[in-house]
Design a protein around this motif. Structure first.
Motif, short mmCIF file in Angstrom:
data_model
loop_
_atom_site.label_atom_id
_atom_site.label_comp_id
_atom_site.label_asym_id
_atom_site.label_seq_id
_atom_site.Cartn_x
_atom_site.Cartn_y
_atom_site.Cartn_z
N ALA A 180 0.83 -1.20 0.00
CA ALA A 180 0.00 0.00 0.00
C ALA A 180 0.87 1.25 0.00
CB ALA A 180 -0.92 -0.01 1.22
N ALA A 181 1.95 1.23 0.79
CA ALA A 181 2.85 2.38 0.84
C ALA A 181 3.55 2.57 -0.51
CB ALA A 181 3.89 2.20 1.95
N GLU A 182 3.90 1.46 -1.18
CA GLU A 182 4.52 1.56 -2.50
C GLU A 182 3.56 2.16 -3.52
OE1 GLU A 182 5.59 -2.51 -3.05
OE2 GLU A 182 7.65 -2.24 -2.31
N ALA A 183 2.28 1.79 -3.42
CA ALA A 183 1.27 2.36 -4.32
C ALA A 183 1.16 3.86 -4.08
CB ALA A 183 -0.08 1.69 -4.10
N PHE A 184 1.18 4.28 -2.81
CA PHE A 184 1.10 5.70 -2.51
C PHE A 184 2.34 6.43 -3.02
CE2 PHE A 184 2.10 9.33 0.21
CZ PHE A 184 0.96 10.10 0.02
N LEU A 185 3.52 5.80 -2.90
CA LEU A 185 4.75 6.43 -3.38
C LEU A 185 4.68 6.65 -4.89
CD1 LEU A 185 7.69 7.36 -2.90
CD2 LEU A 185 8.40 5.00 -3.34
N ARG A 186 4.21 5.63 -5.64
CA ARG A 186 4.07 5.79 -7.09
C ARG A 186 3.10 6.91 -7.43
NH1 ARG A 186 3.69 0.16 -6.80
NH2 ARG A 186 1.50 0.22 -7.41
N TRP A 187 2.00 6.98 -6.65
CA TRP A 187 1.01 8.04 -6.87
C TRP A 187 1.63 9.41 -6.59
CZ3 TRP A 187 -1.05 11.45 -3.17
CH2 TRP A 187 -2.15 12.20 -3.60
N LYS A 188 2.43 9.49 -5.53
CA LYS A 188 3.07 10.75 -5.15
C LYS A 188 4.04 11.21 -6.23
CE LYS A 188 5.65 12.77 -1.26
NZ LYS A 188 6.26 12.46 0.07
N ILE A 189 4.85 10.26 -6.74
CA ILE A 189 5.82 10.61 -7.79
C ILE A 189 5.10 11.00 -9.07
CG2 ILE A 189 7.62 9.66 -9.29
CD1 ILE A 189 8.57 8.00 -6.89
N ALA A 190 4.05 10.24 -9.43
CA ALA A 190 3.30 10.56 -10.65
C ALA A 190 2.63 11.92 -10.53
CB ALA A 190 2.25 9.48 -10.91
N ASP A 191 2.12 12.24 -9.35
CA ASP A 191 1.47 13.53 -9.13
C ASP A 191 2.47 14.67 -9.29
OD1 ASP A 191 -0.93 15.03 -8.27
OD2 ASP A 191 0.31 15.55 -6.54
N ASN A 193 5.29 14.49 -11.02
CA ASN A 193 5.71 14.54 -12.42
C ASN A 193 4.70 15.30 -13.27
OD1 ASN A 193 8.07 13.16 -11.97
ND2 ASN A 193 7.25 11.17 -12.54
N ARG A 194 3.40 15.15 -12.92
CA ARG A 194 2.36 15.87 -13.66
C ARG A 194 2.49 17.38 -13.48
NH1 ARG A 194 -1.18 11.46 -12.14
NH2 ARG A 194 -1.84 12.58 -10.26
N PRO A 207 12.58 16.55 -11.63
CA PRO A 207 11.67 15.56 -11.03
C PRO A 207 12.28 14.16 -10.94
CG PRO A 207 10.50 16.92 -12.62
CD PRO A 207 11.95 17.26 -12.76
N GLU A 208 13.08 13.75 -11.96
CA GLU A 208 13.64 12.40 -11.93
C GLU A 208 14.65 12.24 -10.79
OE1 GLU A 208 15.78 14.77 -15.18
OE2 GLU A 208 13.73 14.38 -14.52
N LYS A 209 15.39 13.30 -10.47
CA LYS A 209 16.33 13.23 -9.35
C LYS A 209 15.57 13.14 -8.04
CE LYS A 209 20.18 15.55 -9.28
NZ LYS A 209 21.21 16.63 -9.18
N GLU A 210 14.51 13.93 -7.91
CA GLU A 210 13.71 13.88 -6.69
C GLU A 210 13.05 12.51 -6.55
OE1 GLU A 210 10.44 16.49 -4.24
OE2 GLU A 210 10.45 16.61 -6.42
N ALA A 211 12.61 11.92 -7.66
CA ALA A 211 11.98 10.60 -7.62
C ALA A 211 12.96 9.56 -7.08
CB ALA A 211 11.48 10.20 -9.02
N ARG A 212 14.22 9.62 -7.52
CA ARG A 212 15.23 8.68 -7.02
C ARG A 212 15.43 8.84 -5.52
NH1 ARG A 212 18.03 10.14 -11.81
NH2 ARG A 212 19.41 11.51 -10.61
N MET A 213 15.46 10.10 -5.07
CA MET A 213 15.65 10.35 -3.64
C MET A 213 14.45 9.88 -2.83
SD MET A 213 18.66 11.57 -3.61
CE MET A 213 18.84 12.14 -1.92
N LEU A 214 13.24 10.08 -3.37
CA LEU A 214 12.04 9.62 -2.67
C LEU A 214 12.03 8.10 -2.53
CD1 LEU A 214 9.34 11.98 -4.24
CD2 LEU A 214 10.09 11.96 -1.86
N LYS A 215 12.46 7.41 -3.59
CA LYS A 215 12.49 5.95 -3.55
C LYS A 215 13.54 5.45 -2.55
CE LYS A 215 10.85 5.23 -8.29
NZ LYS A 215 11.23 4.81 -9.65
N GLU A 216 14.68 6.13 -2.50
CA GLU A 216 15.72 5.73 -1.55
C GLU A 216 15.24 5.96 -0.12
OE1 GLU A 216 20.41 6.72 -0.48
OE2 GLU A 216 19.58 7.29 -2.44
#
Length: 291
Positions: A180-191, A193-194, A207-216
């Motif tokens: 569930a947390a992974e789904a929210f993370l993908r939603w957060k990154i997609a939001d 990116n939009r 955004p791609e650099k921030e996405a990597r940091m969020l995933k880490e």
């Protein structure tokens, strides 16, 4: 293969949100058929067909209100579990919570994503729809009492505490929350990116650099949660033995206190380890903002 006696309906006009919530529901209820609709015509068709054990709807659909959608379903099919899963909750949320429809109300944020599958599963249990329990609840036992590994999962947690028949096992609850947390993370990154270049200028980094940091950051957080979770389960097992609820012969007080102290010390060591990991990550994050 889907179990046609267990159908779930997801109504959301935001395609990205529908995809993420749908992924979570499919992972949590693999034996159920999930039907996703994003427009009025598709909803009207599904309303006429019926046969849903549970229905989840966003509030703001553009072509209707989610509360009206769920009410229409409940009027025709009273046994259907109805869940309002919305980005913004309605002003009359207290009135809705005291009513029979929807069965539950969740805000579409991190906590909401974490609770979605459990909320649907609890509603189905209340409706005696046993076919719709989350995956681990339906798994047959294996030799030695071990639970099969979760498919398509990066990590699995070894079962350390048995549960009553028909109840979700502890390791499944952990994996469900991580998904569930992974789904929210993908939603957060997609939001984000939009948001495009506007967000990039505001944050000072692509955004791609921030996405990597969020995933880490996510991986560090959930690695720590997993280690602490396993210790919490061990402590729960000790408590159960001490209270004579899980073992024929209870653990004696001295042994109980000694083992509980070991768990407490280990939790402090884990907290210290991840504090150092977090400090290194925070320094890396600050440096990335300067680059």
């Amino acid at each position: 293969m889907s179990n046609l006696s267990c159908k779930l309906l997801l109504v959301d006009s935001d395609v990205a949100d529908a995809e993420l919530a749908g992924d979570l529901l499919r992972q949590s209820f693999p034996h159920c058929e999930l039907v996703t609709v994003t427009d009025a015509v598709a909803f009207a068709e599904q309303l006429s067909l019926g046969g849903f054990a549970a229905a989840v709807s966003e509030l703001a659909l553009g072509w209707a209100s989610g509360t009206d959608v769920l009410t229409a379903i409940a009027d025709r099919y009273p046994e259907t579990v109805t869940v309002l899963f919305a980005k913004s909750l309605p002003p009359n949320v207290k009135d809705l919570q005291s009513a029979s429809v929807p069965s539950a109300i969740l805000k579409k944020d991190e906590a909401g994503f974490l609770k979605l599958a459990d909320t649907v599963g609890s509603g189905l249990c209340g409706a005696q729809a046993s076919e719709c329990h989350p995956e681990t609840e339906r798994r047959p036992s294996t030799p030695g009492g071990k639970t099969p590994a979760e498919p398509n999962s990066d990590q699995t947690v070894k079962p350390v505490l048995s549960t009553e028949p028909g109840q979700p096992s502890p390791e499944h609850l952990y994996l469900l929350r991580r998904k569930a947390a992974e789904a929210f993370l993908r939603w957060k990154i997609a939001d984000r990116n939009r948001a495009g270049e506007g967000h990039s200028k505001k944050s000072g980094k692509p955004p791609e650099k921030e996405a990597r940091m969020l995933k880490e950051d996510f991986d560090i957080t959930w690695d720590e949660k997993r280690e602490l979770y396993e210790l919490d389960v061990q402590l729960a097992l000790l408590n159960a033995r001490y209270l004579q609820t899980k073992e024929a012969s209870p653990i004696d007080p001295d042994s109980y206190l000694a083992q509980a102290e070991k768990v407490s010390i280990k939790k402090k060591q884990i907290a210290l380890k991840y504090r150092k990991i977090r400090d290194r990550f925070d320094a890396k994050w600050r440096q990335s903002m300067k680059d």
